[in-house]
Design a protein around this motif. Structure first.
Motif, mmCIF file in Angstrom:
data_model
loop_
_atom_site.group_PDB
_atom_site.id
_atom_site.type_symbol
_atom_site.label_atom_id
_atom_site.label_comp_id
_atom_site.label_asym_id
_atom_site.label_seq_id
_atom_site.Cartn_x
_atom_site.Cartn_y
_atom_site.Cartn_z
ATOM 1 N N PRO A 46 0.822 -1.191 0.000
ATOM 2 C CA PRO A 46 0.000 0.000 0.000
ATOM 3 C C PRO A 46 0.864 1.253 0.000
ATOM 4 N N ARG A 48 2.615 4.367 0.890
ATOM 5 C CA ARG A 48 2.937 4.892 2.207
ATOM 6 C C ARG A 48 3.248 6.371 2.109
ATOM 7 N N TYR A 57 9.309 8.830 10.797
ATOM 8 C CA TYR A 57 8.419 7.714 10.543
ATOM 9 C C TYR A 57 9.143 6.560 9.913
ATOM 10 N N VAL A 59 7.399 3.521 8.736
ATOM 11 C CA VAL A 59 6.205 2.691 8.631
ATOM 12 C C VAL A 59 6.465 1.470 7.796
ATOM 13 N N ILE A 60 7.277 0.618 8.255
ATOM 14 C CA ILE A 60 7.520 -0.592 7.486
ATOM 15 C C ILE A 60 8.025 -1.655 8.435
ATOM 16 N N ARG A 61 7.758 -2.887 8.100
ATOM 17 C CA ARG A 61 8.318 -3.975 8.889
ATOM 18 C C ARG A 61 9.013 -4.908 7.923
ATOM 19 N N CYS A 132 8.863 -5.504 16.031
ATOM 20 C CA CYS A 132 7.990 -4.562 16.731
ATOM 21 C C CYS A 132 8.388 -3.143 16.435
ATOM 22 N N TYR A 137 12.895 3.681 16.956
ATOM 23 C CA TYR A 137 12.467 5.021 17.388
ATOM 24 C C TYR A 137 13.505 5.746 18.232
ATOM 25 N N PRO B 63 4.276 -5.145 22.457
ATOM 26 C CA PRO B 63 4.419 -6.232 21.471
ATOM 27 C C PRO B 63 3.999 -7.592 22.012
ATOM 28 N N GLU B 144 -1.682 -2.080 7.259
ATOM 29 C CA GLU B 144 -0.312 -2.029 6.759
ATOM 30 C C GLU B 144 0.042 -0.625 6.301
ATOM 31 N N CYS B 147 0.665 1.336 9.788
ATOM 32 C CA CYS B 147 1.803 1.098 10.669
ATOM 33 C C CYS B 147 2.785 0.093 10.108
ATOM 34 N N GLY B 148 2.584 -0.370 8.895
ATOM 35 C CA GLY B 148 3.582 -1.244 8.290
ATOM 36 C C GLY B 148 3.377 -2.713 8.581
ATOM 37 N N ALA B 149 2.625 -3.035 9.621
ATOM 38 C CA ALA B 149 2.450 -4.438 9.971
ATOM 39 C C ALA B 149 1.040 -4.875 9.610
ATOM 40 N N TYR B 153 0.801 -5.353 15.500
ATOM 41 C CA TYR B 153 1.003 -3.965 15.097
ATOM 42 C C TYR B 153 1.908 -3.145 15.996
ATOM 43 N N ASN B 154 1.831 -3.353 17.299
ATOM 44 C CA ASN B 154 2.522 -2.463 18.221
ATOM 45 C C ASN B 154 2.171 -1.020 17.861
ATOM 46 N N SER B 162 1.821 5.063 17.514
ATOM 47 C CA SER B 162 3.164 5.093 16.939
ATOM 48 C C SER B 162 3.205 5.962 15.689
ATOM 49 N N HIS B 163 2.180 5.914 14.888
ATOM 50 C CA HIS B 163 2.158 6.731 13.674
ATOM 51 C C HIS B 163 0.829 7.440 13.556
#
Ligand code: SF4
Ligand code: SF4
Lengths: 193, 373
Positions: A46, A48, A57, A59-61, A132, A137, B63, B144, B147-149, B153-154, B162-163
């Protein structure tokens, strides 16, 4: 008898109703397709678009990456990690802010901080990591991040990092030879004194 | 069961069995096809959640809460941060509250979709499962984006998030709701009125009101038995007071109140209510507001204890936290709704056929990650 026929009638109509829905989907399949041929095609991530200051920021894992030239060895990320999968060891530098050529240590970060520490070990065990994002951060130099995030043009996203060997998933970011190099420098210093 | 006793047989269902929704072992005493006693054995997924929490700081607990009910991580975060905030007396601003409610309700829909799909799967309906997972994916895409997850999510932090929401989130969510609302009727047609499904679920595994209350069953399972009890209404937390929605209860549409069909249908209705809340929350979402505003520098709650409960998709999710004034919880206890839902299984499933037991188990919508912790 009446009950029996009603039951059969209800079963037939409701099942036909369900079949109808399936049939509709059969012809809609083209634009409602959800199956992807994974290795060839990839699901688009998606968009971002955060719309404001990106630097805060991440925003990714995905896989973690550390820019060792920027790391000052403050251990903040190690302390933030809930599963203790980051292991850092540091040594004091002889002269703060100066490069040490032998081990490829860069004295000043891209933010302009002068480093007081050489990182001799920086291991992240990605098998333990729970993604996580808590370690990214607190970093004052923004040098630990997940690949593909906004502040990592150099590192495209990498979420396919499976390995045949478990130990290969322990990522060692410290400059190779820095531990031995530092040990030598320290012993030389001692000899001088 | 009756007077005639054939030979009893003890049968193990699980721990590795697709119908047990995780690693759960049911020891079932059967007399022919009829089940006379069920003993659930837990602990295959025990991860020492509570003990872990006594060793990590308050931020690092989040988490871990994600991984309890892994199908509804947002609401797990939500319950925890609400508890810590109450302990520390932190007020978060309106934007944060709105975003939290939006996330929690999206998560409720996602969780119910999977729960309903898996229930359908348990009684042999495969197609609806795929339909529901397809729509759940869209919600996970929204997460996603934020927050990317996609699963753990955390996202909610003590004092904030967080965001912030990404640009275009509100429109995407509206798009999703517009797409999803008519889909609910499709599910209803596919499964709810389907004669085969009705035969498998109506009048099966009736949970009387008193049983539900005395076992402490909460959430949709309790409401299906006809008790109008929803913490969002009865003990409002966050900003749920300002939204208008109904609490659907089971009415025994196809059989009697509190049967498997009711437990299914209440969840369908709840998704509709969640959509209502979502639309209101999106409409009143404040444009301004720093989501990091009230995040404390150091999370060191004063000495004291707190018990806070919130309504997760599975029911009454409570966190008991005891603080000794340091940055690590002295004791953290989680009250999990799925655990009480599972505890009632012997009561309601004894006397039914073996295949009905799996339908009853599916209708309770348990998550083993939360039961074992
Ligand atoms: S993402 Fe979380 S678990 Fe992984 S290294 Fe960072 S803090 Fe540790
Ligand atoms: S927080 Fe950043 S600078 Fe500090 S040790 Fe970790 S990676 Fe290096």
């Amino acid at each position: 008898m009446k009950r029996y026929i009603i039951d059969i009638w209800a079963a037939a109509t409701t099942i036909l109703g369900g079949m109808g829905i399936t049939l509709v989907h059969l012809f809609r399949a083209k634009n409602d397709n959800v199956t992807l041929q994974y290795p060839e095609e990839r699901w688009p991530r998606p968009d971002r678009n955060i719309g404001f200051d990106h630097s805060n920021y991440n925003v990714i894992r995905s896989r973690l990456h550390v820019d060792m030239d920027d790391c000052i060895g403050c251990l903040k990320c190690e302390r933030a990690c809930p599963v203790d999968c980051i292991k850092i060891e540091t040594e004091k530098v002889p002269n703060r802010g100066e490069d040490i050529k032998e081990i490829g240590h860069v004295g000043v970060t891209s933010n302009g901080s002068r480093k007081a520490m050489v990182v001799t070990r920086f291991d992240i065990d990605m098998t333990e990591c729970c993604y996580c994002n808590l370690c990214t951060y607190p970093c004052p130099e923004e040098c630990i991040f997940m690949t593909g995030g906004p502040n990592s043009d150099k590192h495209p996203i990498d979420y396919e990092f499976s390995e045949p060997n478990r130990n290969d998933l322990i990522y060692r970011f410290a400059k190779p030879g820095s531990r031995e190099g530092m040990a030598k420098i320290i012993s030389e210093q001692k000899a001088e004194v | 069961m009756g007077v005639v006793h054939g030979q009893e047989m003890v049968l193990n269902i699980g721990p590795q069995h697709p119908a047990t929704h995780g690693v759960l072992r049911l020891q079932v005493k059967t007399d022919g096809e009829v089940v006379s006693e069920i003993t659930p054995y837990l602990g295959y997924l025990h991860r020492c959640f509570e003990k872990h929490c006594e060793n990590v700081t308050y931020e690092q607990v989040i988490p871990y809460t994600d991984r309890c009910d892994y199908l509804a991580s947002m609401t797990n975060n939500f319950g925890y941060v609400v508890a810590v905030e109450a302990l520390m007396d932190i007020k978060v601003n309106d934007r944060v509250e709105h975003i939290r409610v939006i996330m929690a309700e999206l998560q409720r829909i996602a969780s119910h979709l999977l729960g309903l799909g898996a229930f359908g799967l348990d009684v042999g309906a495969f197609t609806p499962f795929l339909h529901m997972l397809r729509d759940r994916e869209r919600i996970l895409d929204l997460f996603e984006m934020t927050c990317g997850a996609r699963l753990l999510y955390n996202y909610m932090w003590v004092g904030g998030l967080s965001h912030d929401l990404p640009v275009g989130f509100v429109e995407s969510t509206y798009n999703f709701l517009d797409y999803f609302e008519p889909k609910i009727d499709e599910f209803v047609n596919l499964l709810v009125h389907n004669k085969i499904f009705v035969e498998r679920t109506a009048d099966i595994g009736r949970m009387p009101q008193e049983v539900a209350v005395s076992y402490g069953v909460t959430g949709p399972n309790l409401r299906a038995s006809g008790v109008k009890w929803d913490l969002r209404k009865n003990d409002p937390y966050s900003i749920y007071k300002s939204f208008e929605f109904d609490v659907p209860v089971g009415e025994g549409g196809k059989g009697s109140v509190g049967d498997c069909w009711d437990r299914f249908y209440v969840r369908v209705l709840e998704m509709k209510e969640s959509i209502k809340i979502l639309r209101q929350a999106l409409a009143s979402l404040p444009k301004e507001g720093d989501i990091h505003q009230s995040i404390p520098k150091k999370i060191r709650p004063p000495k004291g204890t707190i018990y806070k409960r919130t309504e997760s998709p599975r029911g009454d999710l409570g966190y008991y936290i005891e603080s000794d004034g340091t940055n690590i919880p002295y004791r953290l206890k989680m009250r999990s709704p799925a655990f009480t839902a599972l505890s009632v299984i012997d009561e309601i499933a004894a006397g039914w056929l073996l295949s009905d037991v799996l339908a009853i188990l599916g209708s309770l919508d348990i998550v083993l990650g939360e039961i074992d912790r």
